[in-house]
Enzyme design. Structure first.
Site, short mmCIF file in Angstrom:
data_model
loop_
_atom_site.label_atom_id
_atom_site.label_comp_id
_atom_site.label_asym_id
_atom_site.label_seq_id
_atom_site.Cartn_x
_atom_site.Cartn_y
_atom_site.Cartn_z
N ARG A 54 1.01 -1.38 -0.16
CA ARG A 54 0.21 -0.35 0.11
C ARG A 54 1.36 1.17 -0.16
NH1 ARG A 54 -3.86 3.12 4.11
NH2 ARG A 54 -4.85 4.40 2.11
N HIS A 55 0.79 2.34 -0.51
CA HIS A 55 1.87 3.58 -0.88
C HIS A 55 1.21 4.22 0.92
CE1 HIS A 55 -2.29 5.94 0.20
NE2 HIS A 55 -2.89 5.32 -1.03
N HIS A 110 -2.81 0.21 -3.39
CA HIS A 110 -4.16 0.82 -2.67
C HIS A 110 -4.43 -0.23 -1.41
CE1 HIS A 110 -4.89 4.29 -5.17
NE2 HIS A 110 -5.01 3.15 -6.35
#
Length: 623
Positions: A364-365, A550
């Site tokens: 995930r970012h 995401h």
């Protein structure tokens, strides 16, 4: 030290003279801890080291039950090891996946030898002696192979142990019970009925056939070394639910619990009247304190996760083993005493074999600006003429240029300064782990492309590996604000902003095909098609494929590889809410069995707390 405590210590020391307990007890007493709490700490930590007991005592400094004379409960289990254990654990995972969780999943694979019984803290060392005496007495006659016969009913599935091997095992259990009674003054009830290794219990009747098929696939021809393991548990929480903390939580009120990832919390379902929606009242195993906690910071744990292993006796080894020596024991059991160089070579070969497999790391970012400063973040950092400025240190130093101006950042926010820092820490940890990244794919969202670039920079690969932008792994558009899909930066704009983008890559799902407010099934299908193409795009690469996307991608981009169906939409939404910045899932191809498996990520999780805004104008000197 009080006179009564001195007499108790002398009594314990004399009774256990020549054993290890005084050596563990003395440093705790020298630090001023009372005898009864020091003994309690040793029992609660499996009597391994004085250091572990000391940590327990410090953690339980505010435990209201610290002085309560409540002993641990103990039980003796016969546990398989080696290939048979691995196959049983595989059955545990597969039965849970296909048929949901049942009572058997609460405990590890075992044959119960003695039901739970209590033992005073100062007598626990005597249980170890009882275990060794019973093992030594039955060692010569213990069966070289324990025959297992599958038995199935409408609510139970397991292996029965019959014949003379069962008689010998029962004799071992009775011998232990007798010795425990004599040495530790404990009332132990050995198992004298049908010995069994439970595979499933209290399951839905329509799952019986599937469970039987999975059980019949367990190969029983493997040779197996069996160990008798002594475990303890806190008797106060036998009928409680056990939760495991997933994230750190810092209390906002005095009646709330502090949580650290991995903490276990005991929750009584019948005592939740005071808790508001989304919260529960529980008792921390680590501290013994009671308080409120947010339920979505936790997940259900198994009953045996909080049990403590004390000692184990391995048949064919004829010695009492501390649980910390399991790995050493396994080499001795096979008669192998590997020198350090041979062990190092084996480890190197295992590492090389792992590197040679194709793997997918989904990340995930990092923290995004609007996550901290809200939906109006852009108004906070924009001048009237549309220029960017930095109102807070957690805003980035600058923004890349976009053809339509700063407005397009509103629904495609960048990383915050902390998000940049998080990404660099993760990249540095991946570098230290030694894994080889062979290709990188990123969602077209700016925060994902930024995270991918920063990770590559820390890996020293920013010039060697180009980022392949894949719109098919973009966020579920139903969760995006507005009635249209966000305006994302073009490949040309990204290149102009100094991102090393692969402009020759043909995505599985073109950007123009993203539809606003898509259904959950449309989102799942999009991610499935994209991740399949991503894996197939790298057929010759024997390294790690990095996917930066995401939080939702940790589920939607791994389940297709694992051969799992999509989750229910509600469960999916609940899960995604718990995924932190830089959360990771790691899938590895098992070529021998022709499938993918979810394994431990190559780096640890990143945990940190919040830092609220501070206005110096509100500070009044002297008050």
């Amino acid at each position: 030290m009080a006179a009564g405590e001195t007499q108790l210590y002398a009594k314990v020391s004399n009774k256990l003279k020549g054993r290890s307990t005084p050596l563990l007890l003395e440093p705790l007493l020298a630090m001023g801890f009372p005898v009864h709490t020091a003994l309690k700490a040793l029992a609660a930590t499996g009597r391994k080291t004085a250091e572990e007991a000391l940590v327990w005592l410090h953690d339980h400094g505010n435990d209201p039950s610290l002085d309560d004379p409540i002993p641990q409960e103990y039980a003796l289990f016969l546990c398989p090891t080696g290939p048979l254990l691995e196959k049983l654990q595989e059955f545990w995972r597969e039965s849970k996946r296909q048929c949901a969780k049942n009572r058997a999943h609460e405990v590890f694979p075992h044959v119960t030898l003695c039901d739970f019984f209590t033992c005073e803290d100062q007598r626990v060392e005597c249980l170890y002696e009882a275990l060794k005496k019973a093992g030594d007495r039955l060692l010569g006659s213990f069966p070289t192979a324990v025959p297992l016969a599958l038995h199935s009913s409408i609510s139970y599935l397991g292996f029965f142990v019959n014949g003379s091997p069962a008689d010998i095992i029962r004799e071992f259990a009775m011998t232990f019970a007798t010795e425990a009674s004599l040495l530790a003054d404990c009332s132990v009830k050995p198992c004298t009925k049908q010995l069994h290794l439970t595979l499933a219990h209290k399951f839905y009747p329509h799952h019986q056939r599937t469970l039987e098929q999975l059980a019949r696939a367990i190969p029983l021809g493997h040779s197996c070394q069996w160990t008798a393991a002594l475990y303890s548990r806190d008797m106060r929480f036998v009928h409680y639910q056990t939760l495991r903390a997933l994230f750190q939580y810092k209390p906002q009120n005095v009646d709330e619990l502090t949580l650290s990832p991995g903490d276990y919390i005991f929750v009584d379902p019948t005592q939740q009247d005071e808790a508001s929606e989304g919260w529960v009242i529980g008792i921390s195993q680590r501290t013994g304190c009671r308080g409120f906690l947010p339920e979505n910071y936790t997940d259900r744990a198994s009953e045996s996760d909080t049990w403590v292993k004390h000692r184990m006796y391995t048949f064919s080894l004829a010695t009492d083993l501390n649980s910390r020596k399991d790995s050493e024991a396994s080499s001795r059991c096979s008669g192998e005493f590997l020198p350090q160089t041979a062990r190092s070579l084996s480890s190197l070969q295992a590492l090389q074999a792992t590197v040679a497999r194709k793997s997918v790391l989904v990340v995930r970012h990092g923290e995004r600006v609007d996550q901290i400063f809200g939906k109006s973040w852009l108004q906070q950092c924009s001048t009237p003429d549309g220029k960017y400025y930095r109102p807070d240190l957690n805003f980035p130093c600058s923004l890349p240029r976009r053809s339509r101006g700063i407005k397009d950042f509103e629904n495609d926010p960048p990383l915050s300064s902390c998000g940049i820092f998080q990404s660099r820490i993760a990249g540095d940890a991946l570098l230290d782990s030694g894994i080889r990244i062979s290709s990188v794919f990123a969602s077209p969202a700016l925060r994902c492309v930024q995270t991918a670039k920063l990770i590559l920079e820390e890996l020293k690969l920013e010039k060697k590996i180009k980022i392949r932008v894949e719109p098919g792994i973009f966020e579920w558009t139903k969760w995006e604000a507005g009635k249209t899909t966000p305006t994302l930066m073009s490949l040309e704009e990204l290149k102009e902003a100094n991102f090393n983008i692969d402009t020759d890559y043909r995505p599985a799902f073109p950007l123009s095909a993203l539809m606003p407010a898509e259904s959950y099934q449309e989102y799942v299908d999009r991610c499935t098609a994209s991740v399949v193409q991503i894996v197939n795009t790298c057929p010759q690469d024997t390294g790690v494929i990095l996917i930066v996307s995401h939080g939702s991608a940790l589920d939607s981009c791994t389940r297709p590889l694992l051969g799992l169906p999509p989750r229910e939409c509600g469960d999916f939404a609940q899960l995604v809410r718990k995924i932190p910045s830089l959360g990771m899932c790691f899938c590895e191809e098992n070529k021998e069995e022709g499938k993918w498996e979810l394994v431990n990520p190559p780096v640890k999780t990143l945990t940190h707390g919040a830092n609220a805004a501070f206005n110096w104008r509100n500070w009044i000197s002297g008050n």
